[in-house]
Design an enzyme around this catalytic site. Structure first.
Site, PDB file in Angstrom:
ATOM      1  N   SER A 122       0.851  -1.190   0.000  1.00 11.57           N
ATOM      2  CA  SER A 122       0.000   0.000   0.000  1.00 11.57           C
ATOM      3  C   SER A 122       0.882   1.235   0.000  1.00 11.57           C
ATOM      4  O   SER A 122       2.063   1.174   0.385  1.00 11.57           O
ATOM      5  CB  SER A 122      -0.902  -0.002   1.235  1.00 11.57           C
ATOM      6  N   TYR A 179      -2.044  -1.030  10.312  1.00  9.41           N
ATOM      7  CA  TYR A 179      -2.064  -1.284   8.874  1.00  9.41           C
ATOM      8  C   TYR A 179      -0.739  -0.871   8.234  1.00  9.41           C
ATOM      9  O   TYR A 179      -0.165  -1.616   7.437  1.00  9.41           O
ATOM     10  CB  TYR A 179      -3.222  -0.510   8.236  1.00  9.41           C
TER      11      TYR A 179
END
Length: 272
Positions: free
Chosen positions: A150, A163
């Site tokens: 990401s 995350y």
């Protein structure tokens, strides 16, 4: 260049984790039209069957090239047993795309141990488990491993300590694998998309922190189809890092070149 891409995917076998929805599903849709066969992998057998049916309806003539494999990638024993059986049934993949993942926008002090652990189990160890299980087979004939991380694995984002930690770990793992496996005929790439409109992100949007939402929008917003088109186009290339979206690439570049200015900008946004 179009011909090079078509030749790269023609007659290839692609295993895609997280293949029942989001980026994984969109990538499957994109590569099928280029002559590839896909094995969609996810935990939910019902969602996998729905994805298979949906793709078959879109491309009826390619329905025989779409297989499914119910598998929890975060369970090492399940992966260790399931992958050899899958290889025996479907064949050795020429490309493995690790797209399975979860996300949550929670401040660090509110992130419980179980939430942090589940993020690492699926995003990091799930990727590790699939790579580890398939590597002995893929080394026989070479291939490509694509780990989906990401933009939050390259740039720290407010509310994404768990995350971000998991995606930074995926980047680190991918970097090491790239060097280690190069001489063994395995190419390794890392994908770092910005905000992508997927079921995971839509679920996350119900509880996302307003500050986190503003910061993520700075990196650009894409549909899963847009991200998939860029990813599929870049996988055959030489580059290691694949960042879909102009704003995402610009944000990453500015952060790398001017880290102090980037942090100052974020701090200013938080102030106001």
């Amino acid at each position: 260049y179009v011909e090079i891409i078509m030749n790269f995917y023609r007659n290839s076998l692609i295993y895609i984790t997280g293949g029942s929805s989001g980026i994984g599903y969109a990538v499957a849709d994109a590569v099928l039209s280029k002559g590839a066969s896909v094995v969609l992998i996810a935990r939910d057998k019902k969602k996998l069957a729905e994805a298979q049916e949906s793709l078959s309806n879109i491309k009826p003539e390619l329905s025989g090239k779409i297989s499914i494999l119910p598998l929890d990638v975060s369970d090492p024993d399940q992966v260790k047993k399931g992958v050899p059986l899958a290889v025996k049934k479907f064949g050795i993949p020429t490309i493995l795309i690790n797209s399975a993942g979860i996300a949550a926008s929670i401040p660090f002090e509110s992130t419980g141990y179980d939430v942090f652990r589940s993020m690492l189990d699926i995003n990091v160890l799930g990727t590790r488990n699939m790579n580890s299980a398939l590597l002995p087979f893929m080394k026989q004939s070479g291939g490509t491993i694509v780990n989906v991380a990401s933009l939050a694995g390259l740039i720290g984002v407010y509310g994404y300590s768990a995350y971000g930690a998991s995606k930074y770990a995926v980047i680190g793992m991918s970097e090491a694998m790239r060097v280690e496996l190069k001489k063994q005929g395995i190419r390794v790439k890392a994908v770092c998309p910005p905000e992508v409109d997927t079921p995971m992100v839509r679920e996350e949007a119900k509880t996302i922190l307003p500050v986190a939402k503003r910061l993520k929008v700075m990196g650009g917003v894409m549909t899963a189809e847009e991200a998939a088109v860029y990813i599929v186009r870049k996988i055959p290339g030489r580059g290691f890092l694949i960042i879909p979206g102009f704003m995402a690439r610009l944000t990453y570049l500015l952060t790398r070149l001017f880290p102090r200015f980037s942090r100052w900008t974020v701090d200013l946004m938080l102030l106001f």
